[in-house]
Enzyme design. Structure first.
Site, short mmCIF file in Angstrom:
data_model
loop_
_atom_site.label_atom_id
_atom_site.label_comp_id
_atom_site.label_asym_id
_atom_site.label_seq_id
_atom_site.Cartn_x
_atom_site.Cartn_y
_atom_site.Cartn_z
NE ARG A 121 -2.56 -0.71 3.69
CZ ARG A 121 -2.97 0.20 4.57
NH1 ARG A 121 -3.87 1.10 4.24
NH2 ARG A 121 -2.50 0.20 5.81
CE1 TYR A 122 1.12 4.24 3.96
CE2 TYR A 122 0.95 1.89 4.40
CZ TYR A 122 0.55 3.19 4.66
OH TYR A 122 -0.41 3.43 5.60
NE ARG A 125 5.96 2.30 4.52
CZ ARG A 125 5.40 3.49 4.84
NH1 ARG A 125 4.58 3.59 5.85
NH2 ARG A 125 5.70 4.57 4.17
CB CYS A 134 -4.42 -14.69 16.47
SG CYS A 134 -4.37 -13.77 14.93
CB CYS A 138 -8.37 -8.82 19.01
SG CYS A 138 -6.72 -9.41 19.42
CB CYS A 141 -9.27 -8.67 14.41
SG CYS A 141 -7.96 -9.02 13.23
NE ARG A 143 -4.17 -7.79 8.02
CZ ARG A 143 -3.05 -7.47 8.65
NH1 ARG A 143 -2.43 -8.34 9.41
NH2 ARG A 143 -2.56 -6.26 8.52
CG ASP A 302 -8.45 0.03 10.94
OD1 ASP A 302 -8.16 1.22 10.77
OD2 ASP A 302 -7.59 -0.87 11.10
CG ASP A 339 -4.38 2.32 8.11
OD1 ASP A 339 -4.17 2.87 7.03
OD2 ASP A 339 -3.76 1.32 8.52
CE LYS A 346 -0.59 2.26 9.97
NZ LYS A 346 -0.08 1.39 8.88
S1 SF4 Z 1 -5.66 -7.95 16.17
FE1 SF4 Z 1 -6.30 -9.57 14.71
S2 SF4 Z 1 -4.40 -10.28 13.76
FE2 SF4 Z 1 -3.84 -9.15 15.63
S3 SF4 Z 1 -3.72 -10.73 17.24
FE3 SF4 Z 1 -5.77 -9.87 17.32
S4 SF4 Z 1 -7.00 -11.24 16.01
FE4 SF4 Z 1 -4.86 -11.61 15.52
#
Ligand code: SF4
Length: 378
Positions: A121-122, A125, A134, A138, A141, A143, A302, A339, A346
Site C-alpha cells: 500500500r506504500y 514497504r 492468532c 481480538c 480485529c 483482519r 478501523d 488508517d 495512514k
Molecule cells: S488484532 Fe487480529 S491479527 Fe492481531 S492478534 Fe488480534 S485477532 Fe490476531
C-alpha cells in the site's frame, strides 16, 4: 504501578491458568492447545451475560472464531462484563450489527495484494501475511475477514511468488511479517520465512507484528529470541491496549526482546469503554516506557463490520491527545493515526495548536492554554 509487578497466580480465579511461566518445563504450545474456543468453555470460566452468550454462539457458527489463551483469560474478570480484557476477547451479540461506514476489509488489503498474501500500500514497504492463526482472536480485529479462517500457516511454496515480487521491487525496503500472528508459528518455520526475506538484498528492515507478548508471553522464549536475532534488524510491533495487560510475564517477554536488540514498538487501538480515558492511557504508556517499549501509535479503530460497539468518534482521540500532551514526555506519547478506509494510507491527526498565522509570525497555543507568538527568522 500495581499491574506491572503482578505475576499471575498459578491458578486463576476461574481455575484456568495453571502454568504461569514459572515452570521450566512449560511449553507455550501446551498453553495454546488449552485455549478456550467454545461457548461451553467460556461459560465454565466466566459468568456470561446473555449478549455475550449470544455473541459467542454466533462466533461459533460464523465470522471471527473464539480463541483465548488460559493466560489471557486469567486476566479477565469472571463476573464483570465491563472488564477491559473480557471486552477485547469475548464475543458480543453487537458483532451482528452493521452500521453505515462498516467494511469487511477497511484497509483495502485484498485490492492491494500484489502476490498471494503480500500487500503493498506504500512505495517502500509491504505486508506479508504468513498465517491466519492468532493466540487470541481480538473482537476488533481489522483482519477479521481472514484470521481464523482455517488456512493455517502459509507454506514457503505458497509464499514464493511474494518473495519473487519483493526481489523484483527493490524500492520495498521494509517488510512487515504479520497474519494472523507470526509468533504462533513454530520457530523453525518462522526462521525459514525470515531467511528467505534476508536473501533479498533490498529488504533492509523486517518487522514482526505480534500480539503474543500481550496474550501468550510464554512464547517469547530464549530459544525464539536467539533464533530470530540472526535476521536482524528486526523490529517487533506489538499491541498492548490496557494496563491490565502489563503483567510481570509480559514484562519479561518484552525485556527479553529488547535486551536481544529488537526495538519493541506498541500500537494501541483506541476502544470504547476499554481505554478511551486519559488515566488508562497515561498508565499504559508510562508502563510501556518503563519496559523500554515505545508507545508508537494510538490507532483510531478501523471501521470493521461488526465492531461499532467498540469504536470511538475521531473527536475522542483528539481530545485524549490534547489531555495527554504536556502530561507525558515525548517518548511516552504516541501519534494518533487514522488508517484511511479503502487502504489509501495512514494519516496522523493532532489537536490544532496553531491559533493564527500572520506574515512572518505564528501564534501557538501551549498545553497550558497560553498563546505565544513565534517570529520566523528574516
Ligand atoms: S488484532 Fe487480529 S491479527 Fe492481531 S492478534 Fe488480534 S485477532 Fe490476531
Amino acid at each position: 504501578m500495581k499491574e506491572e509487578r503482578r505475576r499471575l497466580p498459578s491458578t486463576s480465579p476461574s481455575g484456568t491458568y495453571l502454568a504461569a511461566g514459572s515452570d521450566a518445563g512449560f511449553a507455550w504450545t501446551d498453553e495454546l492447545r488449552r485455549s478456550i474456543t467454545s461457548v461451553a468453555e467460556l461459560a465454565d470460566h466466566l459468568q456470561l451475560t446473555e449478549d455475550e452468550r449470544q455473541g459467542a454462539l454466533r462466533a461459533e457458527q460464523a465470522g471471527l472464531p473464539i480463541a483465548i489463551t488460559p493466560y489471557y483469560l486469567a486476566l479477565a474478570d469472571p463476573l464483570d462484563p465491563r472488564c477491559p480484557i473480557r471486552r477485547q476477547c469475548v464475543p458480543h451479540i453487537a458483532e451482528d450489527r452493521e452500521v453505515p461506514g462498516d467494511m469487511v476489509d477497511p484497509l483495502g488489503e485484498a485490492v492491494h495484494e500484489v502476490a498471494p498474501d503480500l500487500v503493498c500500500r506504500y512505495p517502500d514497504r509491504a505486508l506479508l501475511l504468513v498465517s491466519d492463526r492468532c493466540s487470541v482472536y481480538c473482537r476488533f480485529c481489522t483482519r477479521s475477514r481472514m484470521v481464523g479462517a482455517g488456512g493455517g500457516v502459509r507454506t514457503l511454496e505458497h509464499l514464493t511468488p511474494a518473495f519473487i515480487w519483493l526481489a523484483e521491487h527493490p524500492e520495498v525496503r521494509d517488510v512487515i511479517v504479520s497474519g494472523g500472528d507470526p509468533l504462533v508459528m513454530s520457530t523453525d518455520r518462522l526462521a525459514r520465512v525470515l531467511g528467505r526475506l534476508r536473501d533479498i538484498p533490498s529488504v533492509e528492515t523486517i518487522r514482526l507484528a505480534t500480539r503474543v507478548p500481550v496474550t501468550l508471553p510464554s512464547r517469547v522464549t530464549g530459544e525464539l529470541v536467539d533464533a530470530l536475532r540472526r535476521y536482524h534488524p528486526i523490529w517487533v510491533m506489538t499491541h498492548f491496549n490496557h494496563p491490565k495487560e502489563l503483567t510481570e510475564l509480559a514484562r519479561e517477554a518484552c525485556l527479553r526482546l529488547v535486551d536481544a536488540g529488537f526495538p519493541v514498538m506498541n500500537q494501541t487501538v483506541l476502544l470504547r469503554g476499554i481505554n478511551d480515558d486519559k488515566g488508562t492511557l497515561e498508565t499504559l504508556f508510562r508502563g510501556l516506557v518503563r519496559w523500554r517499549v515505545r508507545p508508537y501509535y494510538l490507532l483510531q479503530a478501523d471501521p470493521v463490520r461488526g465492531t461499532s460497539h467498540l469504536r470511538t468518534p475521531i473527536e475522542s482521540g483528539l481530545r485524549l491527545m490534547e489531555e495527554l500532551q504536556g502530561r507525558l514526555s515525548g517518548i511516552a506519547l504516541p501519534k494518533l493515526i487514522v488508517d484511511t478506509p479503502g487502504g489509501l494510507g495512514k494519516v496522523p491527526i493532532s489537536p490544532d495548536y496553531v491559533v493564527r498565522r500572520l506574515p512572518g509570525r505564528t501564534v501557538l497555543r501551549t498545553f497550558r492554554g497560553a498563546e505565544v507568538e513565534y517570529v520566523d527568522p528574516q
